[in-house]
Design a protein around this motif. Sequence first.
Motif, PDB file in Angstrom:
ATOM      1  N   CYS A  23       0.831  -1.211   0.000  1.00 27.66           N
ATOM      2  CA  CYS A  23       0.000   0.000   0.000  1.00 27.66           C
ATOM      3  C   CYS A  23       0.862   1.256   0.000  1.00 27.66           C
ATOM      4  CB  CYS A  23      -0.942   0.004   1.197  1.00 27.66           C
ATOM      5  SG  CYS A  23      -2.269  -1.191   1.068  1.00 27.66           S
ATOM      6  N   SER A  24       1.986   1.223   0.698  1.00 28.83           N
ATOM      7  CA  SER A  24       2.885   2.380   0.713  1.00 28.83           C
ATOM      8  C   SER A  24       3.467   2.647  -0.675  1.00 28.83           C
ATOM      9  CB  SER A  24       4.024   2.158   1.703  1.00 28.83           C
ATOM     10  OG  SER A  24       3.531   2.078   3.008  1.00 28.83           O
ATOM     11  N   LYS A  47       0.694   4.016  -2.872  1.00 27.13           N
ATOM     12  CA  LYS A  47       0.369   5.402  -2.539  1.00 27.13           C
ATOM     13  C   LYS A  47       1.318   6.361  -3.254  1.00 27.13           C
ATOM     14  CE  LYS A  47       0.206   8.648   1.293  1.00 27.13           C
ATOM     15  NZ  LYS A  47       0.409   8.842   2.714  1.00 27.13           N
ATOM     16  N   SER A 102      -2.746   6.804  -7.435  1.00 26.39           N
ATOM     17  CA  SER A 102      -3.634   7.594  -6.582  1.00 26.39           C
ATOM     18  C   SER A 102      -4.309   6.726  -5.516  1.00 26.39           C
ATOM     19  CB  SER A 102      -4.698   8.288  -7.431  1.00 26.39           C
ATOM     20  OG  SER A 102      -5.494   7.314  -8.084  1.00 26.39           O
ATOM     21  N   ASP A 124      -4.782   5.044  -2.129  1.00 31.81           N
ATOM     22  CA  ASP A 124      -4.259   5.349  -0.793  1.00 31.81           C
ATOM     23  C   ASP A 124      -5.002   4.543   0.267  1.00 31.81           C
ATOM     24  OD1 ASP A 124      -2.934   6.386   1.357  1.00 31.81           O
ATOM     25  OD2 ASP A 124      -3.985   8.305   1.332  1.00 31.81           O
TER      26      ASP A 124
END
Length: 114
Positions: A29-30, A33, A37, A39
């Motif tokens: 996920c990091s 992000k 886009s 997040d």
Amino acid sequence: MDIKTASSLHRLRLISGPEGVSFLLLLVCSVLKRTTSFDAVPVMGMVHGVLFILYVLFWLDAWNRTKWSFGTAALYFILSVLPFGGFVAERRLKRAAEDAVIASRARREGVVKA
């Protein structure tokens, strides 16, 4: 090994896998992000945070009950902060639990004196 010690090791083993998965998902996920886009870091961060806190609490309980040496306890803590460490911890704990069951059965059957 008494039932409370076995239970504390079992709890630690059960949380190791999900904690490891949540850590890897948080890393993914990091990256997403920063590259897209998408997040999901706040949600995944919270999930991982809760699982990590549970891991640490169960780790402290297992350390207290099993009377691990400082090195063994430190190893399990370090495994919790490495990306694939949760899976390694789960395997090691599973092997230790199986060995304890075998030793307990051997003592009960009189094969090995306690």
